[in-house]
Scaffold this motif. Sequence first.
Motif, mmCIF file in Angstrom:
data_model
loop_
_atom_site.group_PDB
_atom_site.id
_atom_site.type_symbol
_atom_site.label_atom_id
_atom_site.label_comp_id
_atom_site.label_asym_id
_atom_site.label_seq_id
_atom_site.Cartn_x
_atom_site.Cartn_y
_atom_site.Cartn_z
ATOM 1 N N LEU A 293 0.872 -1.177 0.000
ATOM 2 C CA LEU A 293 0.000 0.000 0.000
ATOM 3 C C LEU A 293 0.902 1.218 0.000
ATOM 4 O O LEU A 293 1.659 1.442 0.947
ATOM 5 N N ILE A 294 0.857 2.000 -1.070
ATOM 6 C CA ILE A 294 1.735 3.155 -1.229
ATOM 7 C C ILE A 294 0.947 4.444 -1.042
ATOM 8 O O ILE A 294 -0.101 4.635 -1.669
ATOM 9 N N ARG A 295 1.451 5.305 -0.158
ATOM 10 C CA ARG A 295 0.911 6.664 -0.055
ATOM 11 C C ARG A 295 1.632 7.500 -1.089
ATOM 12 O O ARG A 295 2.837 7.710 -1.000
ATOM 13 N N ILE A 296 0.909 7.935 -2.104
ATOM 14 C CA ILE A 296 1.521 8.602 -3.250
ATOM 15 C C ILE A 296 1.868 10.047 -2.912
ATOM 16 O O ILE A 296 1.047 10.786 -2.366
ATOM 17 N N CYS A 297 3.095 10.429 -3.237
ATOM 18 C CA CYS A 297 3.557 11.803 -3.034
ATOM 19 C C CYS A 297 3.597 12.586 -4.341
ATOM 20 O O CYS A 297 3.478 13.810 -4.334
ATOM 21 N N ALA A 298 3.791 11.885 -5.455
ATOM 22 C CA ALA A 298 3.883 12.569 -6.754
ATOM 23 C C ALA A 298 3.508 11.616 -7.876
ATOM 24 O O ALA A 298 3.752 10.408 -7.797
ATOM 25 N N THR A 299 2.908 12.168 -8.912
ATOM 26 C CA THR A 299 2.610 11.442 -10.138
ATOM 27 C C THR A 299 2.846 12.420 -11.292
ATOM 28 O O THR A 299 3.385 13.511 -11.085
ATOM 29 N N THR A 300 2.492 12.046 -12.509
ATOM 30 C CA THR A 300 2.768 12.904 -13.656
ATOM 31 C C THR A 300 1.563 12.974 -14.594
ATOM 32 O O THR A 300 0.633 12.175 -14.498
ATOM 33 N N TYR B 173 2.536 20.874 -10.196
ATOM 34 C CA TYR B 173 1.247 21.409 -9.773
ATOM 35 C C TYR B 173 0.756 20.635 -8.554
ATOM 36 O O TYR B 173 0.985 19.430 -8.441
ATOM 37 N N PRO B 174 0.020 21.296 -7.641
ATOM 38 C CA PRO B 174 -0.628 20.559 -6.554
ATOM 39 C C PRO B 174 -1.774 19.730 -7.117
ATOM 40 O O PRO B 174 -2.320 20.029 -8.190
ATOM 41 N N PHE B 175 -2.133 18.687 -6.409
ATOM 42 C CA PHE B 175 -3.189 17.771 -6.847
ATOM 43 C C PHE B 175 -4.472 18.526 -7.185
ATOM 44 O O PHE B 175 -5.176 18.184 -8.139
ATOM 45 N N GLU B 176 -4.763 19.569 -6.419
ATOM 46 C CA GLU B 176 -6.007 20.317 -6.612
ATOM 47 C C GLU B 176 -6.035 21.075 -7.940
ATOM 48 O O GLU B 176 -7.097 21.498 -8.394
ATOM 49 N N GLU B 177 -4.865 21.219 -8.582
ATOM 50 C CA GLU B 177 -4.790 21.940 -9.855
ATOM 51 C C GLU B 177 -4.478 21.010 -11.026
ATOM 52 O O GLU B 177 -3.915 21.421 -12.028
ATOM 53 N N ILE B 178 -4.898 19.769 -10.909
ATOM 54 C CA ILE B 178 -4.566 18.784 -11.942
ATOM 55 C C ILE B 178 -5.222 19.128 -13.285
ATOM 56 O O ILE B 178 -4.663 18.838 -14.350
ATOM 57 N N GLN B 179 -6.385 19.776 -13.248
ATOM 58 C CA GLN B 179 -7.005 20.200 -14.511
ATOM 59 C C GLN B 179 -6.117 21.216 -15.223
ATOM 60 O O GLN B 179 -5.948 21.157 -16.449
ATOM 61 N N THR B 180 -5.555 22.151 -14.461
ATOM 62 C CA THR B 180 -4.655 23.143 -15.044
ATOM 63 C C THR B 180 -3.427 22.470 -15.637
ATOM 64 O O THR B 180 -2.950 22.856 -16.712
ATOM 65 N N ALA B 181 -2.919 21.450 -14.957
ATOM 66 C CA ALA B 181 -1.764 20.711 -15.467
ATOM 67 C C ALA B 181 -2.088 20.045 -16.795
ATOM 68 O O ALA B 181 -1.286 20.084 -17.742
ATOM 69 N N HIS B 182 -3.262 19.440 -16.892
ATOM 70 C CA HIS B 182 -3.660 18.796 -18.152
ATOM 71 C C HIS B 182 -3.835 19.831 -19.257
ATOM 72 O O HIS B 182 -3.473 19.582 -20.412
ATOM 73 N N ARG B 183 -4.374 20.986 -18.917
ATOM 74 C CA ARG B 183 -4.540 22.026 -19.936
ATOM 75 C C ARG B 183 -3.177 22.485 -20.456
ATOM 76 O O ARG B 183 -3.030 22.790 -21.644
ATOM 77 N N GLY C 25 -0.687 15.441 -1.614
ATOM 78 C CA GLY C 25 -0.535 15.409 -0.174
ATOM 79 C C GLY C 25 0.747 16.040 0.321
ATOM 80 O O GLY C 25 1.409 16.804 -0.388
ATOM 81 N N ARG C 26 1.112 15.700 1.530
ATOM 82 C CA ARG C 26 2.292 16.274 2.169
ATOM 83 C C ARG C 26 3.528 15.487 1.780
ATOM 84 O O ARG C 26 3.541 14.256 1.781
ATOM 85 N N ASP C 27 4.587 16.170 1.406
ATOM 86 C CA ASP C 27 5.864 15.539 1.084
ATOM 87 C C ASP C 27 6.553 15.135 2.393
ATOM 88 O O ASP C 27 6.903 16.000 3.199
ATOM 89 N N PRO C 28 6.771 13.845 2.641
ATOM 90 C CA PRO C 28 7.386 13.413 3.899
ATOM 91 C C PRO C 28 8.828 13.876 4.054
ATOM 92 O O PRO C 28 9.394 13.820 5.141
#
Length: 311
Positions: free
Chosen positions: A15-22, A281-291, A307-310
């Motif tokens: 079970l991975i707590r994700i910190c970053a994706t693309t 981009y923060p997760f909340e701005e993923i639409q902006t990233a796709h644009r 989320g928070r970077d450990p």
Amino acid sequence: MTELVKPVPAKDELLIRICATTVSSADWRVRSLEMPSGFGLLGRAALGIRRPRQPILGTELAGEIEAVGSEVTTFKPGDKVFAFPGSRMGCYVEYRCIAADGPVALKPSNLSYEQAAALSFGGSTMLDFFRRGSLQSGERVLVNGASGAVGTAAVQLAKYFGAHVTGVCGEANLELVQSIGADEVIDYTKDDFSRSGQTYDVIVDAAGTAPLSRSGRALTSDGRLLLVLAGLVDMIKAPFAGITDTRKVIAGPVAERPEYIHQLRQIAAAGEFVPVIDRCYPFEEIQTAHRYVDTGRKRGNVVIRIGRDPE
């Protein structure tokens, strides 16, 4: 944004707590259903007629293991990892389970979570194409589309394998491509590599603008054209190119092998491959990233922080 039930790992899973994706070109294609020439109907049949059949996009991730299944012995909670679910996607979430013996490896300590998240898509793509193209040390390689996620991986990995690399990109990205190891750079707006008189052992077309009809005159007699981005017609023709010609054309789907992830970890840990990050981009701005990716102007990778970077 949707609230989902937190997954529970099976006996052989992490079970991975994700910190970053693309936001990769694969995410863009699945979401937009924009396909290479000839793949329109086939693409929609495979990915979804009116909307993506896979509701959660995201091909790669980096994060921290929160829990492991009862039979897992190779990882432990707290391990920092990166992974490549690839065509299975599903990384635009806070938590994801993945098989412990799948495409997952410890994060190189010299890379941030953002960099590690961007290792797999371009890196695996080019490891597979260079394997199929039998790249040898000392060969001359040209990368067409050298400033994108796949192109910047191609430049660095070709250098790692001992090749002399020429990168083709626009004027704004010449310095970038040089900075990641290209021996020579060509501004495609001013010069056509296929008419320069120079020949190459391997040509990587990551932009979809250098089919054999164009690249052929720039290939050596036993050269290989790696069509990372190809239309349906060029893909169908690829296996037959070597029948009447000593040159080879290699195209088609990329094999997603767990060993590629472990190989990328070793290369990155040695400092030989550092993914290029354009924007985060923060997760909340993923639409902006796709644009932004929709504009076709990104350099290297676009990363999403979750989320928070450990660290």
